[in-house]
Structure formats: structure tokens, C-alpha cells
Design a protein around this motif. Structure first.
Motif, short mmCIF file in Angstrom:
data_model
loop_
_atom_site.label_atom_id
_atom_site.label_comp_id
_atom_site.label_asym_id
_atom_site.label_seq_id
_atom_site.Cartn_x
_atom_site.Cartn_y
_atom_site.Cartn_z
N ALA A 74 0.84 -1.20 0.00
CA ALA A 74 0.00 0.00 0.00
C ALA A 74 0.87 1.25 0.00
CB ALA A 74 -0.93 -0.01 1.21
N LEU A 75 1.98 1.22 0.72
CA LEU A 75 2.89 2.37 0.75
C LEU A 75 3.50 2.61 -0.63
CD1 LEU A 75 4.31 4.60 2.33
CD2 LEU A 75 6.09 2.93 2.92
N VAL A 76 3.92 1.54 -1.28
CA VAL A 76 4.49 1.67 -2.63
C VAL A 76 3.44 2.26 -3.58
CG1 VAL A 76 5.33 0.34 -4.62
CG2 VAL A 76 6.19 -0.15 -2.34
N GLU A 77 2.22 1.76 -3.50
CA GLU A 77 1.15 2.25 -4.38
C GLU A 77 0.85 3.72 -4.12
OE1 GLU A 77 -3.58 1.44 -5.23
OE2 GLU A 77 -2.37 -0.20 -4.43
N LEU A 78 0.79 4.12 -2.86
CA LEU A 78 0.53 5.52 -2.54
C LEU A 78 1.66 6.43 -3.01
CD1 LEU A 78 -1.03 5.25 1.04
CD2 LEU A 78 -2.16 6.01 -1.04
N LYS A 79 2.88 5.96 -2.90
CA LYS A 79 4.02 6.75 -3.37
C LYS A 79 3.97 6.92 -4.89
CE LYS A 79 8.09 5.94 -1.35
NZ LYS A 79 9.19 5.18 -0.69
N GLN A 80 3.57 5.87 -5.59
CA GLN A 80 3.43 5.96 -7.04
C GLN A 80 2.32 6.93 -7.42
OE1 GLN A 80 2.85 1.81 -8.01
NE2 GLN A 80 5.02 1.45 -8.34
N GLN A 81 1.20 6.86 -6.72
CA GLN A 81 0.09 7.77 -6.99
C GLN A 81 0.51 9.22 -6.74
OE1 GLN A 81 -3.16 6.51 -4.51
NE2 GLN A 81 -3.66 4.75 -5.79
N GLN A 82 1.23 9.44 -5.66
CA GLN A 82 1.68 10.78 -5.32
C GLN A 82 2.65 11.31 -6.38
OE1 GLN A 82 4.27 11.42 -1.80
NE2 GLN A 82 2.64 12.76 -1.06
N ALA A 83 3.56 10.46 -6.84
CA ALA A 83 4.52 10.86 -7.88
C ALA A 83 3.79 11.20 -9.18
CB ALA A 83 5.54 9.76 -8.11
N LEU A 84 2.78 10.41 -9.54
CA LEU A 84 2.00 10.66 -10.74
C LEU A 84 1.25 11.99 -10.63
CD1 LEU A 84 0.93 9.70 -13.49
CD2 LEU A 84 -0.87 8.49 -12.26
N GLN A 85 0.64 12.25 -9.48
CA GLN A 85 -0.08 13.50 -9.27
C GLN A 85 0.88 14.69 -9.37
OE1 GLN A 85 -1.91 12.86 -5.46
NE2 GLN A 85 -3.69 11.83 -6.33
N GLN A 86 2.07 14.57 -8.81
CA GLN A 86 3.04 15.66 -8.87
C GLN A 86 3.50 15.89 -10.31
OE1 GLN A 86 5.98 14.40 -6.03
NE2 GLN A 86 4.87 15.28 -4.30
N ALA A 87 3.70 14.81 -11.07
CA ALA A 87 4.12 14.94 -12.47
C ALA A 87 3.02 15.60 -13.30
CB ALA A 87 4.46 13.56 -13.04
N GLU A 88 1.77 15.22 -13.05
CA GLU A 88 0.64 15.83 -13.78
C GLU A 88 0.53 17.31 -13.44
OE1 GLU A 88 -2.61 13.35 -12.57
OE2 GLU A 88 -2.28 11.90 -14.18
N LYS A 89 0.71 17.64 -12.18
CA LYS A 89 0.63 19.03 -11.76
C LYS A 89 1.74 19.86 -12.42
CE LYS A 89 0.20 21.70 -7.49
NZ LYS A 89 0.22 21.62 -6.02
N ALA A 90 2.95 19.30 -12.47
CA ALA A 90 4.07 19.99 -13.11
C ALA A 90 3.81 20.17 -14.61
CB ALA A 90 5.36 19.22 -12.88
N ALA A 91 3.23 19.16 -15.24
CA ALA A 91 2.93 19.25 -16.67
C ALA A 91 1.87 20.32 -16.94
CB ALA A 91 2.46 17.90 -17.20
N ARG A 92 0.86 20.41 -16.06
CA ARG A 92 -0.17 21.44 -16.21
C ARG A 92 0.44 22.83 -16.05
NH1 ARG A 92 -3.35 17.89 -13.19
NH2 ARG A 92 -2.96 19.05 -11.29
N ARG A 93 1.33 22.99 -15.07
CA ARG A 93 1.98 24.28 -14.87
C ARG A 93 2.82 24.66 -16.08
NH1 ARG A 93 4.91 23.19 -9.93
NH2 ARG A 93 3.27 22.42 -8.66
N LYS A 94 3.48 23.67 -16.65
CA LYS A 94 4.32 23.92 -17.82
C LYS A 94 3.47 24.36 -19.00
CE LYS A 94 8.08 21.90 -20.46
NZ LYS A 94 8.89 20.72 -20.67
N ARG A 95 2.32 23.68 -19.22
CA ARG A 95 1.43 24.04 -20.32
C ARG A 95 0.85 25.43 -20.11
NH1 ARG A 95 -0.54 18.68 -19.89
NH2 ARG A 95 -2.30 19.44 -18.71
N VAL A 96 0.40 25.72 -18.92
CA VAL A 96 -0.20 27.02 -18.63
C VAL A 96 0.84 28.12 -18.74
CG1 VAL A 96 -1.27 28.43 -16.83
CG2 VAL A 96 -2.05 26.09 -17.21
N GLY A 97 2.02 27.88 -18.22
CA GLY A 97 3.09 28.88 -18.26
C GLY A 97 3.62 29.10 -19.66
#
Length: 118
Positions: A74-97
Motif C-alpha cells: 500500500a505504501l508503494v502504491e501511494l508513493k506511485q500515486q503521489q509521484a503521478l499527481q506531482q508529475a501531472e501538476k508539473a505538466a499542467r503548470r508547464k502548459r499554462v506557463g
């Protein structure tokens, strides 16, 4: 300096004094959920308790209520989900910027008031 596990053991002792998580939370001026999440760390496997200072605290709290044999996965899965969310957020910021807002040109007309210009 006390570790998060020391804090949890202190909460456990205080819980014995105050009787309920709600009463303890009120005494500490915290929410019952805050108390509950920290006490969940007591349920971590010994391996995860050893890693408490190296792993994200919020994720360890989340897996503390899972059965012991599921906690590591469960910890591994949550860490993967968190990393994916952070990557998506960074990609959105890059597109908007990267795309600048362009000014909109209004049509000119003798019917428009003079304070509106293009």
C-alpha cells in the motif's frame, strides 16, 4: 528531539488517561482525526516503523490502518500515486506557463462608447 514514534507513544499514554480519542483531541486542541491518524502509526509493521523518518509521514499514517501484510504494498502504491499527481501538476503548470494569454481585440464601432478602445 522526540521522533514521530515517541509522539505517538505519548499520545497512547494520554489516551489511557483521557479515555477516548475525542476527549484527548479536545484536551490537545486538535481534531479527533488528528489523534486517530497518529495512533494509526502504532499499527505499522516493525519494518515500516524503522523507516518512519525516511518515508512521507502522511503516507505512513494512511497505511497504518491496513492489515500488516498489505502495508508495504500500500505504501508503494501511494508513493506511485503521489509521484503521478506531482508529475501531472508539473505538466499542467508547464502548459499554462508556456501559453501566453493574448489580448482580445474588440471591434470598432461608432456605437461603442469612446472609453472602450481596441
Amino acid at each position: 528531539m522526540p521522533t514521530p514514534l515517541d509522539e505517538v507513544h505519548t499520545l497512547q499514554r494520554l489516551l489511557a488517561i483521557h479515555g477516548t480519542q475525542t476527549a484527548l483531541a479536545k484536551r490537545l486542541h486538535k481534531s479527533q482525526g488528528w489523534v486517530s491518524q497518529r495512533l494509526a502509526l502504532l499499527n505499522l509493521t516493525p519494518q515500516l516503523k524503522e523507516r518512519i523518518s525516511q518515508e512521507p509521514f502522511d503516507l505512513l499514517r494512511a497505511v497504518g490502518n491496513k492489515p500488516a501484510d498489505q502495508q508495504a504494498a500500500a505504501l508503494v502504491e501511494l508513493k506511485q500515486q503521489q509521484a503521478l499527481q506531482q508529475a501531472e501538476k508539473a505538466a499542467r503548470r508547464k502548459r499554462v506557463g508556456g501559453s501566453r494569454a493574448r489580448p482580445v481585440k474588440l471591434p470598432t464601432s461608432p456605437l461603442l462608447p469612446t472609453f472602450i478602445t481596441t
